[in-house]
Scaffold this motif. Structure first.
Motif, PDB file in Angstrom:
ATOM      1  N   GLY A 189       0.826  -1.202   0.000  1.00 55.63           N
ATOM      2  CA  GLY A 189       0.000   0.000   0.000  1.00 55.63           C
ATOM      3  C   GLY A 189       0.853   1.241   0.000  1.00 55.63           C
ATOM      4  N   ARG A 190       0.355   2.298   0.642  1.00 52.91           N
ATOM      5  CA  ARG A 190       1.097   3.557   0.742  1.00 52.91           C
ATOM      6  C   ARG A 190       1.733   3.644   2.121  1.00 52.91           C
ATOM      7  N   PHE A 191       3.032   3.876   2.125  1.00 53.64           N
ATOM      8  CA  PHE A 191       3.829   3.889   3.355  1.00 53.64           C
ATOM      9  C   PHE A 191       3.877   5.318   3.892  1.00 53.64           C
ATOM     10  N   VAL A 192       3.367   5.505   5.106  1.00 50.16           N
ATOM     11  CA  VAL A 192       3.354   6.821   5.742  1.00 50.16           C
ATOM     12  C   VAL A 192       3.810   6.681   7.190  1.00 50.16           C
ATOM     13  N   SER A 193       3.996   7.809   7.843  1.00 53.96           N
ATOM     14  CA  SER A 193       4.224   7.777   9.284  1.00 53.96           C
ATOM     15  C   SER A 193       3.430   8.885   9.938  1.00 53.96           C
ATOM     16  N   ALA A 194       2.953   8.603  11.144  1.00 59.39           N
ATOM     17  CA  ALA A 194       2.233   9.595  11.937  1.00 59.39           C
ATOM     18  C   ALA A 194       3.159  10.087  13.034  1.00 59.39           C
ATOM     19  N   GLU A 195       3.256  11.391  13.171  1.00 61.58           N
ATOM     20  CA  GLU A 195       4.043  12.012  14.227  1.00 61.58           C
ATOM     21  C   GLU A 195       3.051  12.588  15.233  1.00 61.58           C
ATOM     22  N   ILE A 196       3.069  12.047  16.450  1.00 64.61           N
ATOM     23  CA  ILE A 196       2.035  12.379  17.435  1.00 64.61           C
ATOM     24  C   ILE A 196       2.661  12.651  18.790  1.00 64.61           C
ATOM     25  N   GLY A 197       2.225  13.748  19.411  1.00 63.90           N
ATOM     26  CA  GLY A 197       2.627  14.038  20.775  1.00 63.90           C
ATOM     27  C   GLY A 197       1.559  13.576  21.747  1.00 63.90           C
ATOM     28  N   LEU A 198       1.976  13.325  22.985  1.00 61.71           N
ATOM     29  CA  LEU A 198       1.034  12.934  24.043  1.00 61.71           C
ATOM     30  C   LEU A 198       1.486  13.587  25.340  1.00 61.71           C
ATOM     31  N   ALA A 199       0.629  14.434  25.878  1.00 58.11           N
ATOM     32  CA  ALA A 199       0.928  15.126  27.128  1.00 58.11           C
ATOM     33  C   ALA A 199      -0.343  15.217  27.959  1.00 58.11           C
ATOM     34  N   HIS A 200      -0.244  14.782  29.214  1.00 50.03           N
ATOM     35  CA  HIS A 200      -1.382  14.823  30.138  1.00 50.03           C
ATOM     36  C   HIS A 200      -2.625  14.168  29.542  1.00 50.03           C
ATOM     37  N   LEU A 234      -1.578  15.176  20.473  1.00 52.26           N
ATOM     38  CA  LEU A 234      -1.271  16.333  19.643  1.00 52.26           C
ATOM     39  C   LEU A 234      -0.924  15.821  18.258  1.00 52.26           C
ATOM     40  N   ARG A 235      -1.791  16.063  17.275  1.00 48.81           N
ATOM     41  CA  ARG A 235      -1.573  15.578  15.919  1.00 48.81           C
ATOM     42  C   ARG A 235      -0.613  16.514  15.198  1.00 48.81           C
ATOM     43  N   LEU A 236       0.596  16.035  14.941  1.00 50.33           N
ATOM     44  CA  LEU A 236       1.641  16.899  14.408  1.00 50.33           C
ATOM     45  C   LEU A 236       1.795  16.787  12.898  1.00 50.33           C
ATOM     46  N   ALA A 237       1.870  15.577  12.362  1.00 56.57           N
ATOM     47  CA  ALA A 237       2.069  15.434  10.921  1.00 56.57           C
ATOM     48  C   ALA A 237       1.838  14.004  10.490  1.00 56.57           C
ATOM     49  N   VAL A 238       1.406  13.843   9.239  1.00 61.38           N
ATOM     50  CA  VAL A 238       1.506  12.567   8.545  1.00 61.38           C
ATOM     51  C   VAL A 238       2.498  12.779   7.405  1.00 61.38           C
ATOM     52  N   SER A 239       3.535  11.970   7.389  1.00 63.34           N
ATOM     53  CA  SER A 239       4.600  12.066   6.391  1.00 63.34           C
ATOM     54  C   SER A 239       4.475  10.901   5.426  1.00 63.34           C
ATOM     55  N   GLU A 240       4.825  11.123   4.157  1.00 58.35           N
ATOM     56  CA  GLU A 240       4.851  10.005   3.204  1.00 58.35           C
ATOM     57  C   GLU A 240       6.288   9.563   3.004  1.00 58.35           C
ATOM     58  N   ILE A 295       6.953  15.829   3.906  1.00 61.55           N
ATOM     59  CA  ILE A 295       6.028  16.338   4.915  1.00 61.55           C
ATOM     60  C   ILE A 295       5.345  17.583   4.363  1.00 61.55           C
ATOM     61  N   PRO A 296       3.993  17.634   4.388  1.00 66.78           N
ATOM     62  CA  PRO A 296       3.051  16.586   4.786  1.00 66.78           C
ATOM     63  C   PRO A 296       2.794  15.605   3.650  1.00 66.78           C
ATOM     64  N   ALA A 297       2.165  14.489   3.978  1.00 68.68           N
ATOM     65  CA  ALA A 297       1.873  13.457   2.989  1.00 68.68           C
ATOM     66  C   ALA A 297       0.785  13.910   2.027  1.00 68.68           C
ATOM     67  N   GLY A 298       0.863  13.385   0.807  1.00 63.58           N
ATOM     68  CA  GLY A 298      -0.146  13.691  -0.194  1.00 63.58           C
ATOM     69  C   GLY A 298      -1.332  12.744  -0.084  1.00 63.58           C
ATOM     70  N   ILE A 299      -2.094  12.875   0.991  1.00 62.47           N
ATOM     71  CA  ILE A 299      -3.273  12.038   1.212  1.00 62.47           C
ATOM     72  C   ILE A 299      -4.474  12.937   1.484  1.00 62.47           C
ATOM     73  N   ASP A 316      -7.132  11.669   8.788  1.00 61.65           N
ATOM     74  CA  ASP A 316      -7.812  11.419  10.061  1.00 61.65           C
ATOM     75  C   ASP A 316      -7.798   9.939  10.414  1.00 61.65           C
ATOM     76  N   ARG A 317      -7.958   9.085   9.397  1.00 58.64           N
ATOM     77  CA  ARG A 317      -7.959   7.645   9.643  1.00 58.64           C
ATOM     78  C   ARG A 317      -6.593   7.190  10.162  1.00 58.64           C
ATOM     79  N   VAL A 318      -5.522   7.707   9.573  1.00 56.79           N
ATOM     80  CA  VAL A 318      -4.166   7.363  10.020  1.00 56.79           C
ATOM     81  C   VAL A 318      -3.933   7.846  11.440  1.00 56.79           C
ATOM     82  N   MET A 319      -4.319   9.080  11.724  1.00 56.69           N
ATOM     83  CA  MET A 319      -4.107   9.632  13.059  1.00 56.69           C
ATOM     84  C   MET A 319      -4.918   8.878  14.111  1.00 56.69           C
ATOM     85  N   GLU A 320      -6.153   8.549  13.794  1.00 53.40           N
ATOM     86  CA  GLU A 320      -6.984   7.807  14.746  1.00 53.40           C
ATOM     87  C   GLU A 320      -6.371   6.440  15.045  1.00 53.40           C
TER      88      GLU A 320
END
Length: 431
Positions: A214-225, A229-235, A251-255, A261-265
């Protein structure tokens, strides 16, 4: 080493941030911590610095560090523990930052012992043990990728007979794509697992997995308290002749927004199921033809290499400032990132072993032709008579970074520069 730069515009007392080792691409985090008015301590690891051919003393970011403690090998947890306890006794530590894979778990373990908030140690260890990570996610109903830890070729071949080829073979623990292979048939599987380098590559165990396409991406996500924190989806791009080798990122991915939203979720659900606690995480994902995200790998640390700089070039801001604030356990109020440009990196190395050129060719033509679209172009040969074939991220000798308002143009310029550089070098490169 001591510098006097401590101040806080908000009137609060400076906090004590301890960085455990560093990489050249992540050195700007020192500056971010100093800019926020904190006391910065660095624990160096000479072995890691030598392996990366970096020199702290000549780094422009050295001036942002107040105190330096030097270890021969910071992965030696006893030596690291002794150093941290001495630092903590002299000036209590408020937060740790560790951006190197091999040190996240040791730092997490010691942080838990002395009561400093950090990524959860057990969760970080499980994330790095790739089969354990998949087992936890399978139990949570999030991931059904078939996998097994095997003792050698016979067990791997039996797994592949059940799932069908291709299969993915990788170290049970590892990073940087080192030792990872997409294996097309039983003959190639035998070569990978019985070759002269197999014992070293798979000393942490052999993980064999179902192949995901499929399409290879990465999600960059922060978590505090407890807040994501949705930072980026990279391809991500890979070399078609060795699919486990990454050749670049945009960065950012062409999606589409829906796919984003589906990737971040999915990434949030993975992090929550693993119970990582706090940090900025790099979640590698495959979007299948059916649109369903599947996990490739969960990294309990910020994205590596030059990717934080790509984030900044694309208009995302200073991710290192965010990293420091999260690891100081601050509450961070930040909405989704709104990028204004597309930033692309392409890495390249030798396809086959070749004699090392006597000198790096003049690269000034790239800046002259592409102007402000070209952020950087570097070629740095290894200090050996022969350049070995590149089969992992550590084998790259070249990098180009490009930023442009148009995604396709950003990618095209980067790929054109790699091709023309290869022609100047007179060698075939991974791309």
């Amino acid at each position: 080493m001591t510098t006097a730069h401590i101040h806080r515009d908000d009137g609060q007392a400076p906090k004590h941030v301890v960085f455990v080792t560093w990489k050249a691409g992540n050195a700007p985090a020192f500056e971010a911590a100093a800019r926020l008015g904190h006391h910065v301590t660095l624990i160096r690891s000479l072995r890691m610095e030598e392996s990366q051919n970096i020199d702290f003393e000549s780094s422009p970011y050295a001036k942002h560090v107040d105190q330096v403690h030097v270890l021969r090998d910071a992965t030696d947890i006893d030596a690291l523990r002794s150093s941290i306890r001495a630092i903590h006794a002299e000036r209590p530590v408020d937060g740790f930052v560790a951006t190197v894979d091999a040190l996240v778990v040791p730092v997490a373990t010691i942080a838990r012992e002395i009561g400093v908030p950090f990524t959860d140690a057990h969760a970080a260890a499980a994330a790095k043990q790739k089969d354990r990570c998949r087992d936890i996610l399978a139990a949570a109903g999030l991931d059904s990728t078939r996998h097994a830890v095997v003792a050698g070729f016979d067990e791997a071949a039996a797994f592949a007979a059940r799932t069908g080829y291709p299969v993915v073979v990788k170290p049970a623990r590892g990073s940087g794509s080192e030792g990872a292979h997409v294996v097309a048939d039983v003959r190639e599987l035998r070569t990978v697992l019985t070759g002269p380098r197999a014992a070293g590559a798979y000393r942490t165990g052999i993980l064999v997995e179902e192949y995901l396409s499929g399409r290879f991406v990465s999600a960059e996500i922060g978590l505090a308290h407890g807040r994501f924190l949705r930072l980026a989806v990279s391809e991500r791009s890979t070399w078609d002749r060795h699919e486990a080798l990454e050749t670049g990122t945009t960065i950012p991915a062409g999606i589409s927004p829906e796919e984003h939203d589906r990737v971040m979720e999915f990434a949030e659900a993975v992090i929550e199921a693993m119970d990582l606690g706090l940090g900025i995480f790099h979640v590698e994902i495959m979007i299948g033809a059916d649109g369903r995200p599947r996990l490739i790998e969960l990294n309990p640390r910020i994205m590596g290499s030059c990717l934080p700089n790509l984030f900044r070039l694309a208009g995302g801001g200073d991710i290192f400032e965010l990293l420091v604030r999260i690891h100081l356990n601050e509450r961070v109020d930040r909405g989704p990132t709104e990028f204004t440009r597309h930033a692309t990196v392409r890495w390249f190395g030798a396809v086959d072993a070749v004699p090392r050129p006597e000198r790096v060719p003049d690269l000034g033509w790239a800046a002259a032709e592409y102007g402000a679209d070209l952020h950087s172009l570097t070629v740095r040969f290894p200090d050996t008579d022969t350049i070995p074939p590149c089969r992992g991220n550590l084998g790259n000798f070249g990098e180009v970074q490009v930023v442009h308002a148009d995604r396709a143009t950003s990618i095209r310029i980067a790929e054109d520069i790699v091709q023309r550089t290869a022609e100047l070098l007179g060698m075939e490169v991974t791309r």
